[in-house]
Design a protein around this motif. Structure first.
Motif, PDB file in Angstrom:
ATOM      1  N   ILE A 182       5.648 -20.168 129.876  1.00 39.02           N
ATOM      2  CA  ILE A 182       5.683 -20.001 131.335  1.00 39.02           C
ATOM      3  C   ILE A 182       7.020 -20.484 131.881  1.00 39.02           C
ATOM      4  O   ILE A 182       7.636 -19.830 132.736  1.00 39.02           O
ATOM      5  CB  ILE A 182       4.511 -20.752 131.982  1.00 39.02           C
ATOM      6  N   LEU A 183       7.490 -21.644 131.397  1.00 35.92           N
ATOM      7  CA  LEU A 183       8.787 -22.154 131.847  1.00 35.92           C
ATOM      8  C   LEU A 183       9.907 -21.176 131.492  1.00 35.92           C
ATOM      9  O   LEU A 183      10.781 -20.876 132.313  1.00 35.92           O
ATOM     10  CB  LEU A 183       9.053 -23.519 131.219  1.00 35.92           C
ATOM     11  N   GLU A 184       9.880 -20.673 130.264  1.00 41.70           N
ATOM     12  CA  GLU A 184      10.904 -19.717 129.842  1.00 41.70           C
ATOM     13  C   GLU A 184      10.814 -18.427 130.651  1.00 41.70           C
ATOM     14  O   GLU A 184      11.838 -17.818 130.982  1.00 41.70           O
ATOM     15  CB  GLU A 184      10.748 -19.415 128.355  1.00 41.70           C
ATOM     16  N   SER A 185       9.601 -18.003 130.988  1.00 45.43           N
ATOM     17  CA  SER A 185       9.426 -16.778 131.767  1.00 45.43           C
ATOM     18  C   SER A 185       9.985 -16.942 133.176  1.00 45.43           C
ATOM     19  O   SER A 185      10.538 -15.994 133.752  1.00 45.43           O
ATOM     20  CB  SER A 185       7.947 -16.398 131.837  1.00 45.43           C
ATOM     21  N   ALA A 186       9.838 -18.158 133.742  1.00 50.56           N
ATOM     22  CA  ALA A 186      10.410 -18.403 135.063  1.00 50.56           C
ATOM     23  C   ALA A 186      11.922 -18.249 135.022  1.00 50.56           C
ATOM     24  O   ALA A 186      12.526 -17.639 135.917  1.00 50.56           O
ATOM     25  CB  ALA A 186      10.014 -19.794 135.551  1.00 50.56           C
ATOM     26  N   PHE A 187      12.541 -18.802 133.977  1.00 54.26           N
ATOM     27  CA  PHE A 187      13.996 -18.650 133.843  1.00 54.26           C
ATOM     28  C   PHE A 187      14.355 -17.216 133.476  1.00 54.26           C
ATOM     29  O   PHE A 187      15.402 -16.702 133.875  1.00 54.26           O
ATOM     30  CB  PHE A 187      14.526 -19.609 132.776  1.00 54.26           C
ATOM     31  N   GLY A 188      13.463 -16.553 132.724  1.00 57.07           N
ATOM     32  CA  GLY A 188      13.768 -15.215 132.206  1.00 57.07           C
ATOM     33  C   GLY A 188      13.805 -14.120 133.241  1.00 57.07           C
ATOM     34  O   GLY A 188      14.250 -13.004 132.939  1.00 57.07           O
ATOM     35  N   GLN A 189      13.341 -14.400 134.480  1.00 61.58           N
ATOM     36  CA  GLN A 189      13.483 -13.388 135.532  1.00 61.58           C
ATOM     37  C   GLN A 189      14.909 -13.307 136.047  1.00 61.58           C
ATOM     38  O   GLN A 189      15.303 -12.303 136.636  1.00 61.58           O
ATOM     39  CB  GLN A 189      12.540 -13.710 136.690  1.00 61.58           C
ATOM     40  N   PHE A 190      15.649 -14.408 135.882  1.00 62.65           N
ATOM     41  CA  PHE A 190      17.071 -14.459 136.268  1.00 62.65           C
ATOM     42  C   PHE A 190      17.290 -14.207 137.756  1.00 62.65           C
ATOM     43  O   PHE A 190      18.304 -13.651 138.164  1.00 62.65           O
ATOM     44  CB  PHE A 190      17.901 -13.473 135.432  1.00 62.65           C
ATOM     45  N   TYR A 191      16.288 -14.593 138.578  1.00 63.92           N
ATOM     46  CA  TYR A 191      16.478 -14.666 140.018  1.00 63.92           C
ATOM     47  C   TYR A 191      16.762 -16.120 140.383  1.00 63.92           C
ATOM     48  O   TYR A 191      16.364 -17.035 139.665  1.00 63.92           O
ATOM     49  CB  TYR A 191      15.238 -14.194 140.782  1.00 63.92           C
ATOM     50  N   PHE A 192      17.432 -16.315 141.500  1.00 59.11           N
ATOM     51  CA  PHE A 192      17.718 -17.681 141.930  1.00 59.11           C
ATOM     52  C   PHE A 192      16.416 -18.449 142.166  1.00 59.11           C
ATOM     53  O   PHE A 192      16.279 -19.609 141.746  1.00 59.11           O
ATOM     54  CB  PHE A 192      18.559 -17.671 143.212  1.00 59.11           C
ATOM     55  N   SER A 193      15.451 -17.798 142.827  1.00 52.06           N
ATOM     56  CA  SER A 193      14.192 -18.471 143.133  1.00 52.06           C
ATOM     57  C   SER A 193      13.431 -18.835 141.862  1.00 52.06           C
ATOM     58  O   SER A 193      12.852 -19.929 141.756  1.00 52.06           O
ATOM     59  CB  SER A 193      13.315 -17.579 144.016  1.00 52.06           C
ATOM     60  N   SER A 194      13.429 -17.942 140.872  1.00 51.51           N
ATOM     61  CA  SER A 194      12.690 -18.222 139.645  1.00 51.51           C
ATOM     62  C   SER A 194      13.364 -19.331 138.830  1.00 51.51           C
ATOM     63  O   SER A 194      12.687 -20.131 138.178  1.00 51.51           O
ATOM     64  CB  SER A 194      12.557 -16.951 138.801  1.00 51.51           C
ATOM     65  N   ILE A 195      14.698 -19.390 138.870  1.00 47.41           N
ATOM     66  CA  ILE A 195      15.411 -20.457 138.168  1.00 47.41           C
ATOM     67  C   ILE A 195      15.132 -21.799 138.830  1.00 47.41           C
ATOM     68  O   ILE A 195      14.962 -22.822 138.159  1.00 47.41           O
ATOM     69  CB  ILE A 195      16.923 -20.154 138.120  1.00 47.41           C
ATOM     70  N   VAL A 196      15.061 -21.800 140.176  1.00 48.56           N
ATOM     71  CA  VAL A 196      14.686 -23.031 140.891  1.00 48.56           C
ATOM     72  C   VAL A 196      13.281 -23.460 140.482  1.00 48.56           C
ATOM     73  O   VAL A 196      13.025 -24.649 140.236  1.00 48.56           O
ATOM     74  CB  VAL A 196      14.776 -22.807 142.416  1.00 48.56           C
TER      75      VAL A 196
END
Length: 324
Positions: free
Chosen positions: A85-99
């Motif tokens: 789940i953490l990797e998937s949040a980063f894997g969207q490569f949007y600013f909001s998802s990285i935050v």
């Protein structure tokens, strides 16, 4: 974490984490806590625990397994869904998802700290409880131990065995049912192959670092922690976290007070007022008044009774005439 996965439209990952989470938290950790409480004469003050590892080896083992799975230690059940789940949040490569990734990683660090605190205060620290609790400390019977062992096995192996079913690339497990993910929201390939290794390892590195830090400070430098706590800055930090980021203060002062006041007025005006007035209380008063008024017709005068009979006969004739 499950809500984050739903927000990423990764519903299969959310379901995978929900099932995994059920084994090592909702079941194993809570049952393990109950077994410890039962073993120490129902004492629920964790400050009066300590040193129970020798007396409760099974409870310590299953709580350790549950905690390792909770903090997503590699190859435990929680690792396969939580880290994904953490990797998937980063894997969207949007600013909001990285935050969201960094916020969730910080949350995972706090999870690590309180898991280490539970294990340390209960099983590893010096005994702080009454002597009678340690004399009577015992593992539960088969009806307590068997569920703990079963859940511990699932907390170790379930994630590894079922990961390809739920989150495997090209898995058709959800192809013919209602769990549908739009192709434009599919981020598994980017998660698996595009996220840098450092961001995949960051939660694990944080888990190990803060676990070791918490244990070392608690075991070898307790005076340092006490000295920091009694400084003004340390006291404010401790108070801030001890009061749950002041969320409960705000909640109790502004929300709970308002809800209690609203509930009190609702009970006073609507429940005790309108509803009871037209309900049982009002019906009772109405029937009493009606019976009193009817009782007043009993005058004991024959001419009055004859008048009543005449009025009744006239009403009967009118009703009969109108109906025909």
């Amino acid at each position: 974490m499950m809500v984050i996965a739903v927000g990423l439209s990764s519903y299969n990952v959310a379901l995978f984490h929900l099932i995994n989470h059920a084994f090592f938290v909702e079941a194993l950790l809570f049952l393990g806590a109950g077994a410890v409480i039962h073993a120490v004469s129902d004492n629920q003050d964790q400050i009066k625990y300590g040193g129970l590892r020798v007396f409760l080896p099974l409870s310590y083992s299953v709580m350790l397994i549950a905690s390792l799975s909770l903090v997503a230690f590699p190859f435990m059940t929680g690792f396969y869904s939580k880290d994904f789940i953490l990797e998937s949040a980063f894997g969207q490569f949007y600013f909001s998802s990285i935050v969201v990734y960094f916020i969730a990683t910080i949350g995972a660090i706090f999870t690590t700290l309180y898991s280490v605190k539970v294990l340390y205060l209960t099983f590893l620290a010096n005994p702080h409880g009454p002597l009678i609790n340690y004399k009577q400390a015992h593992e539960g019977d088969i009806f307590i131990s068997l569920p703990l062992i079963t859940l511990a096995i699932f907390s170790i192996f379930f994630g590894y065995i079922t990961k390809d079913i739920y989150i495997g690339l090209g898995s058709s497990f959800f192809a013919d049912n209602s769990l549908f993910i739009h192709p434009s929201h599919e981020i598994m390939i980017a998660t698996e192959f595009a996220v840098l290794t450092i961001f995949k390892l960051l939660p694990f590195i944080s888990t190990i670092f803060f676990s070791v830090l918490a244990l070392v400070l608690s075991e070898f430098f307790p005076n340092l922690l006490l000295a920091f706590k009694f400084t003004r800055f340390g006291y404010n930090i401790w108070g801030f976290f001890n009061q749950r980021f002041l969320v409960e203060l705000f909640y109790n002062k502004y929300i709970i007070a308002f809800v209690l006041k609203l509930g009190g007025q609702t009970t006073k005006i609507i429940d005790k007022g309108g509803i009871e007035l037209i309900g049982p209380f009002g019906l009772e008063k109405g029937l009493l008044n009606l019976s009193k008024n009817i009782a007043k017709l009993d005058t004991g005068i024959i001419t009055s009774y004859a008048l009543y009979i005449l009025i009744g006969l006239i009403i009967y004739i009118l009703i009969y005439t109108l109906s025909t």
